[in-house]
Write a protein that holds these residues in place. Structure first.
Motif, PDB file in Angstrom:
ATOM      1  N   ILE A  73       0.856  -1.186   0.000  1.00  0.00           N
ATOM      2  CA  ILE A  73       0.000   0.000   0.000  1.00  0.00           C
ATOM      3  C   ILE A  73       0.893   1.237   0.000  1.00  0.00           C
ATOM      4  O   ILE A  73       1.699   1.423   0.916  1.00  0.00           O
ATOM      5  CB  ILE A  73      -0.926   0.016   1.220  1.00  0.00           C
ATOM      6  N   ILE A  74       0.765   2.074  -1.017  1.00  0.00           N
ATOM      7  CA  ILE A  74       1.521   3.326  -1.097  1.00  0.00           C
ATOM      8  C   ILE A  74       0.587   4.454  -0.676  1.00  0.00           C
ATOM      9  O   ILE A  74      -0.354   4.799  -1.407  1.00  0.00           O
ATOM     10  CB  ILE A  74       2.062   3.559  -2.510  1.00  0.00           C
ATOM     11  N   ASP A  75       0.829   5.015   0.482  1.00  0.00           N
ATOM     12  CA  ASP A  75      -0.043   6.058   1.022  1.00  0.00           C
ATOM     13  C   ASP A  75       0.554   7.431   0.731  1.00  0.00           C
ATOM     14  O   ASP A  75       1.679   7.734   1.146  1.00  0.00           O
ATOM     15  CB  ASP A  75      -0.214   5.879   2.529  1.00  0.00           C
ATOM     16  N   ILE A  76      -0.192   8.266   0.012  1.00  0.00           N
ATOM     17  CA  ILE A  76       0.303   9.592  -0.387  1.00  0.00           C
ATOM     18  C   ILE A  76      -0.434  10.706   0.345  1.00  0.00           C
ATOM     19  O   ILE A  76      -0.528  11.824  -0.163  1.00  0.00           O
ATOM     20  CB  ILE A  76       0.200   9.783  -1.916  1.00  0.00           C
ATOM     21  N   THR A  77      -0.956  10.389   1.534  1.00  0.00           N
ATOM     22  CA  THR A  77      -1.657  11.427   2.306  1.00  0.00           C
ATOM     23  C   THR A  77      -0.757  12.627   2.566  1.00  0.00           C
ATOM     24  O   THR A  77      -1.214  13.771   2.565  1.00  0.00           O
ATOM     25  CB  THR A  77      -2.148  10.844   3.647  1.00  0.00           C
ATOM     26  N   GLY A  78       0.534  12.385   2.793  1.00  0.00           N
ATOM     27  CA  GLY A  78       1.454  13.469   3.103  1.00  0.00           C
ATOM     28  C   GLY A  78       2.098  14.116   1.895  1.00  0.00           C
ATOM     29  O   GLY A  78       2.956  14.991   2.040  1.00  0.00           O
ATOM     30  N   VAL A  79       1.717  13.715   0.681  1.00  0.00           N
ATOM     31  CA  VAL A  79       2.249  14.336  -0.538  1.00  0.00           C
ATOM     32  C   VAL A  79       1.396  15.551  -0.872  1.00  0.00           C
ATOM     33  O   VAL A  79       0.179  15.418  -1.080  1.00  0.00           O
ATOM     34  CB  VAL A  79       2.255  13.333  -1.711  1.00  0.00           C
ATOM     35  N   PRO A  80       1.970  16.749  -0.907  1.00  0.00           N
ATOM     36  CA  PRO A  80       1.156  17.968  -1.069  1.00  0.00           C
ATOM     37  C   PRO A  80       0.428  18.052  -2.389  1.00  0.00           C
ATOM     38  O   PRO A  80      -0.734  18.456  -2.441  1.00  0.00           O
ATOM     39  CB  PRO A  80       2.179  19.100  -0.916  1.00  0.00           C
ATOM     40  N   THR A  81       1.085  17.708  -3.489  1.00  0.00           N
ATOM     41  CA  THR A  81       0.455  17.779  -4.809  1.00  0.00           C
ATOM     42  C   THR A  81       0.890  16.570  -5.635  1.00  0.00           C
ATOM     43  O   THR A  81       1.974  16.019  -5.435  1.00  0.00           O
ATOM     44  CB  THR A  81       0.871  19.066  -5.571  1.00  0.00           C
ATOM     45  N   VAL A  82       0.010  16.212  -6.557  1.00  0.00           N
ATOM     46  CA  VAL A  82       0.327  15.129  -7.493  1.00  0.00           C
ATOM     47  C   VAL A  82       0.145  15.667  -8.901  1.00  0.00           C
ATOM     48  O   VAL A  82      -0.976  15.952  -9.330  1.00  0.00           O
ATOM     49  CB  VAL A  82      -0.582  13.902  -7.264  1.00  0.00           C
ATOM     50  N   ASP A  83       1.250  15.860  -9.592  1.00  0.00           N
ATOM     51  CA  ASP A  83       1.192  16.298 -10.980  1.00  0.00           C
ATOM     52  C   ASP A  83       1.643  15.142 -11.873  1.00  0.00           C
ATOM     53  O   ASP A  83       1.804  14.005 -11.419  1.00  0.00           O
ATOM     54  CB  ASP A  83       2.053  17.541 -11.201  1.00  0.00           C
ATOM     55  N   THR A  84       1.844  15.437 -13.139  1.00  0.00           N
ATOM     56  CA  THR A  84       2.218  14.370 -14.070  1.00  0.00           C
ATOM     57  C   THR A  84       3.567  13.748 -13.698  1.00  0.00           C
ATOM     58  O   THR A  84       3.761  12.537 -13.840  1.00  0.00           O
ATOM     59  CB  THR A  84       2.285  14.924 -15.500  1.00  0.00           C
ATOM     60  N   LEU A  85       4.500  14.566 -13.210  1.00  0.00           N
ATOM     61  CA  LEU A  85       5.817  14.042 -12.854  1.00  0.00           C
ATOM     62  C   LEU A  85       5.723  13.113 -11.645  1.00  0.00           C
ATOM     63  O   LEU A  85       6.300  12.015 -11.641  1.00  0.00           O
ATOM     64  CB  LEU A  85       6.775  15.197 -12.563  1.00  0.00           C
ATOM     65  N   VAL A  86       4.985  13.539 -10.616  1.00  0.00           N
ATOM     66  CA  VAL A  86       4.813  12.696  -9.427  1.00  0.00           C
ATOM     67  C   VAL A  86       4.088  11.409  -9.802  1.00  0.00           C
ATOM     68  O   VAL A  86       4.433  10.315  -9.325  1.00  0.00           O
ATOM     69  CB  VAL A  86       4.039  13.453  -8.336  1.00  0.00           C
ATOM     70  N   ALA A  87       3.086  11.519 -10.671  1.00  0.00           N
ATOM     71  CA  ALA A  87       2.358  10.326 -11.108  1.00  0.00           C
ATOM     72  C   ALA A  87       3.283   9.350 -11.823  1.00  0.00           C
ATOM     73  O   ALA A  87       3.185   8.126 -11.629  1.00  0.00           O
ATOM     74  CB  ALA A  87       1.206  10.735 -12.018  1.00  0.00           C
ATOM     75  N   GLN A  88       4.185   9.860 -12.638  1.00  0.00           N
ATOM     76  CA  GLN A  88       5.149   8.991 -13.317  1.00  0.00           C
ATOM     77  C   GLN A  88       6.039   8.266 -12.314  1.00  0.00           C
ATOM     78  O   GLN A  88       6.327   7.075 -12.473  1.00  0.00           O
ATOM     79  CB  GLN A  88       5.992   9.818 -14.288  1.00  0.00           C
ATOM     80  N   HIS A  89       6.462   8.981 -11.277  1.00  0.00           N
ATOM     81  CA  HIS A  89       7.288   8.341 -10.258  1.00  0.00           C
ATOM     82  C   HIS A  89       6.506   7.255  -9.529  1.00  0.00           C
ATOM     83  O   HIS A  89       7.052   6.175  -9.228  1.00  0.00           O
ATOM     84  CB  HIS A  89       7.791   9.384  -9.262  1.00  0.00           C
TER      85      HIS A  89
END
Length: 291
Positions: free
Chosen positions: A206-222
């Motif tokens: 389970i990858i929890d991204i609650t603490g990730v401030p924003t999700v853009d195309t670059l973050v989505a690729q990662h």
């Protein structure tokens, strides 16, 4: 002139070493390094005595080339001092002043010498300035390189600590992410997760991204790279913690994770339990425990 200057400087350091050392220690004692409490006075005096002695020995070769072979022991001593001060948290100014504060005691010793005429005084001052300026630059170069190494190592340690892989259940892992995902951090995340999958023989991550401030195309690729790597290791991934604002942003950007996602970690954990054939059942406590 360099040979004459080296000879004048060596003679002054030999004849008036005690007075120069006392004046230098006074200047160092009044400086910010000692007042900051990062170093003891006894250690500072030991360093000053060693550097002054090695400077006198280096000048015995009648050379003012601070990069030459005769100055190698002195450069190594200054490098050790610079590296230790970078670790101890000294500022660049404090570190440079350790060498540059030696100028004034030497100049005063030259001025006090009775048999020093104007030309000899000029040669001694020029020699001291040339040698100490180069040694001061060497000190700064080592200090900055050492500090960059410390910062790099601390950044790597922080990145590793900020990506812990938690074992929630047999075969179920959780990777809570906090902060922005970049290429360097994605590598650390992927390495930690894959190693944990191997160690725990995990089926689901389970990858929890609650603490990730924003999700853009670059973050989505990662994220997709991490999911793909986990799948190659035989583990399915669930992404949790997608807040409404992040969901709207991803829709506007046309970002598709192509992976099961849940709003909370609890929801993702419930899906993971179901996939592994488990369920959590509330068990009523015995009557005697409820009294």
């Amino acid at each position: 002139m360099s040979t004459d200057g080296a000879g004048v400087l060596e003679r002054i350091l030999t004849e008036d070493e005690a007075a120069i050392l006392d004046a230098w220690n006074t200047a160092l004692r009044e400086g910010a390094s000692l007042q900051g409490g990062r170093i003891r006075e006894a250690e500072l005096r030991t360093q000053a005595k060693a550097v002054l002695g090695q400077l006198r020995d280096a000048l015995a070769s009648n050379s003012l080339d601070a990069d030459g072979e005769g100055f190698a022991p002195l450069r190594e001593t200054l490098a050790d001092i610079s590296r230790s001060r970078a670790i101890q948290g000294f500022t660049p100014t404090d570190t440079a002043n350790f060498v540059f504060s030696l100028k004034e005691p030497i100049f005063e010793a030259l001025r006090r010498s009775a048999d020093v005429d104007a030309s000899t005084l000029a040669a001694g001052v020029w020699a001291a300035g040339k040698v100490l300026d180069r040694l001061g630059l060497h000190t700064m170069e080592v200090f900055l390189a050492s500090r960059e190494e410390v910062i790099g190592r601390q950044g790597q340690e922080i990145a590793e600590l900020s990506t812990p892989v938690v074992r929630l259940w047999d075969g179920i892992l959780a990777l809570p992410l906090i902060g922005t995902l970049d290429s360097a951090r994605t590598g650390v995340v992927m390495e930690n997760l894959l190693q944990a999958i191997v160690d725990e023989e995990a089926e689901i991550a389970i990858i929890d991204i609650t603490g990730v401030p924003t999700v853009d195309t670059l973050v989505a690729q990662h994220l997709l790279k991490t999911v793909a790597a986990a799948r190659l290791m035989g583990a399915d991934c669930i992404v949790s913690g997608i807040r409404p604002q992040i969901a709207q942003t991803m829709v506007h950007l046309g970002v598709e994770l192509n992976v099961v996602s849940k709003a909370t970690l609890a929801d993702a954990f419930a899906v993971a339990l179901k996939r592994t054939g488990r369920k959590v059942v509330r068990q009523q406590a015995p009557a005697e425990e409820r009294r």
